[in-house]
Every structure is written in structure tokens, then in C-alpha cells.
Design a protein around this motif. Structure first.
Motif, mmCIF file in Angstrom:
data_model
loop_
_atom_site.group_PDB
_atom_site.id
_atom_site.type_symbol
_atom_site.label_atom_id
_atom_site.label_comp_id
_atom_site.label_asym_id
_atom_site.label_seq_id
_atom_site.Cartn_x
_atom_site.Cartn_y
_atom_site.Cartn_z
ATOM 1 N N MET A 189 7.405 46.850 54.502
ATOM 2 C CA MET A 189 8.204 47.957 55.027
ATOM 3 C C MET A 189 7.317 49.024 55.679
ATOM 4 O O MET A 189 7.702 49.621 56.677
ATOM 5 C CB MET A 189 9.062 48.568 53.918
ATOM 6 N N CYS A 190 6.135 49.254 55.127
ATOM 7 C CA CYS A 190 5.214 50.224 55.739
ATOM 8 C C CYS A 190 4.752 49.742 57.113
ATOM 9 O O CYS A 190 4.619 50.547 58.037
ATOM 10 C CB CYS A 190 4.009 50.480 54.842
ATOM 11 N N TYR A 191 4.510 48.457 57.241
ATOM 12 C CA TYR A 191 4.149 47.915 58.545
ATOM 13 C C TYR A 191 5.297 48.134 59.527
ATOM 14 O O TYR A 191 5.091 48.562 60.664
ATOM 15 C CB TYR A 191 3.796 46.426 58.450
ATOM 16 N N ARG A 192 6.509 47.856 59.093
ATOM 17 C CA ARG A 192 7.676 48.080 59.951
ATOM 18 C C ARG A 192 7.798 49.559 60.313
ATOM 19 O O ARG A 192 8.044 49.908 61.471
ATOM 20 C CB ARG A 192 8.951 47.608 59.245
ATOM 21 N N LEU A 193 7.653 50.414 59.316
ATOM 22 C CA LEU A 193 7.751 51.861 59.537
ATOM 23 C C LEU A 193 6.721 52.308 60.573
ATOM 24 O O LEU A 193 7.055 53.013 61.527
ATOM 25 C CB LEU A 193 7.544 52.571 58.199
ATOM 26 N N LEU A 194 5.477 51.905 60.400
ATOM 27 C CA LEU A 194 4.408 52.265 61.340
ATOM 28 C C LEU A 194 4.703 51.729 62.731
ATOM 29 O O LEU A 194 4.600 52.456 63.722
ATOM 30 C CB LEU A 194 3.064 51.727 60.848
ATOM 31 N N SER A 195 5.079 50.474 62.816
ATOM 32 C CA SER A 195 5.345 49.852 64.112
ATOM 33 C C SER A 195 6.468 50.568 64.852
ATOM 34 O O SER A 195 6.345 50.889 66.041
ATOM 35 C CB SER A 195 5.703 48.373 63.930
ATOM 36 N N ILE A 196 7.544 50.820 64.160
ATOM 37 C CA ILE A 196 8.698 51.471 64.791
ATOM 38 C C ILE A 196 8.363 52.910 65.151
ATOM 39 O O ILE A 196 8.688 53.371 66.248
ATOM 40 C CB ILE A 196 9.936 51.353 63.883
#
Length: 180
Positions: free
Chosen positions: A74-81
Motif C-alpha cells: 500500500m505504501c508503494y501504491r501511495l507513493l506512486s499515486i
């Protein structure tokens, strides 16, 4: 202060997680809840940490590993978005991640330490973002979601699993231990 996301900022299946998060400052909530999870579990024996409340269900160590892996994803998704990623971010199969994680080879203390480090990373990442970044929309697992919503999903996911641990794992072990 990070405000709770609107219902149109995340897929409907995350509503339960978002609704679990109490009102207040999210960064403090994230910090407090990790401490609560550690306090709940840190004194369990290794035997209890390998308790499975029903056949085919995860052991407590696997639940902690799952919480940690999910937060990483989820942190990867958060950062990417938040950084404006326009491509679709992939989903993941949590049962396969848990199976391949081999979490039972770690001590409960090690797993809780890993979780604490990942949570510190999450808090640092979120504290570095401004409102514009947190309002960014992207696509994760085929669904539109905002970075802000992902932050709340992370918090709600841990709350959800902590409740399951209390209700399905620890209440059973207490009952089983008292009946012996």
C-alpha cells in the motif's frame, strides 16, 4: 491534519477499513495503533503465536506478516499515486504472499520489529506529503483510488486484523487454556 477520504476516493470494498479509523490526526493514529498491536502481542509465547483458530486459517505470525506485507504494498501504491503515476498498479494475492513469506520461521518479536519499521516508514512518507499529493488519483488493482484513501486503508487494515486477532485467536487461546 489529514482528513478522511470521501466515499468516491476508494473502491467500495475498502469502506469497512476506512470506517474503522477513528477521527483524529492520522499520523498519530498510525503511531498509536502500531504500539497497541505490539502491546497486544509482545508477551505471547511462540507456541501461542503459531495458533490457528481453524484449519486453513493463518497463524498469528502469518497475520502479522500479512499486515506488514500489505502495508509495504500500500505504501508503494501511495507513493506512486502521490507522485502522479498514471499506469495501473497491480493487485496481489495475499494468501500466496503469506504462503511464500514463511513467517513461522521468524520469532514473533522479529515480526513485530519488522512491522514497526514498516510503520515508521509509512509515517515518514505521509508526513512528507502535501495536500495536493494526497489528493492525487491513480489506479491500483483496476480501481481508482487517492493517495489519501490508501493512507486510511493502511490504518483500517491493521485495525481490522487486530480485532480478528482479539476475537478469533486470543479469545480462543484463553478459553482453551482455561479448559485444560
Amino acid at each position: 491534519m489529514l482528513k478522511k477520504p470521501e466515499i468516491n476516493e476508494y473502491p467500495p470494498y475498502y469502506k469497512e477499513y476506512v470506517n474503522h479509523v477513528p477521527d483524529g490526526e492520522l499520523l498519530q493514529i498510525l503511531d498509536d495503533q502500531q504500539k497497541e498491536t505490539k502491546k497486544l502481542l509482545m508477551d505471547l509465547s511462540e507456541e501461542t503465536a503459531e495458533y490457528q483458530y481453524a484449519p486453513g486459517k493463518w497463524i498469528i505470525k502469518e497475520v502479522i506478516g500479512h499486515i506488514t506485507d500489505t502495508e509495504r504494498i500500500m505504501c508503494y501504491r501511495l507513493l506512486s499515486i502521490a507522485r502522479g503515476e498514471k499506469g495501473m498498479l497491480p493487485g496481489y494475492h495475499d494468501d500466496e504472499y503469506v504462503r511464500r513469506g514463511n513467517f513461522n520461521r521468524f520469532s514473533l518479536s522479529d515480526l513485530l520489529h519488522h512491522q514497526a519499521l514498516v510503520r515508521q516508514h509509512t509515517i515518514l512518507l505521509l508526513s512528507s506529503m502535501d495536500e495536493e499529493a494526497l489528493r492525487q488519483r491513480g489506479n491500483a488493482n483496476g480501481c481508482e483510488v487517492t493517495a489519501r484513501a490508501i493512507a486510511y486503508i493502511i490504518a483500517g487494515h491493521e485495525i481490522h486484523h487486530r480485532r480478528l486477532i482479539k476475537e478469533r485467536y486470543l479469545s480462543d487461546t484463553v478459553t482453551n487454556n482455561n479448559s485444560q
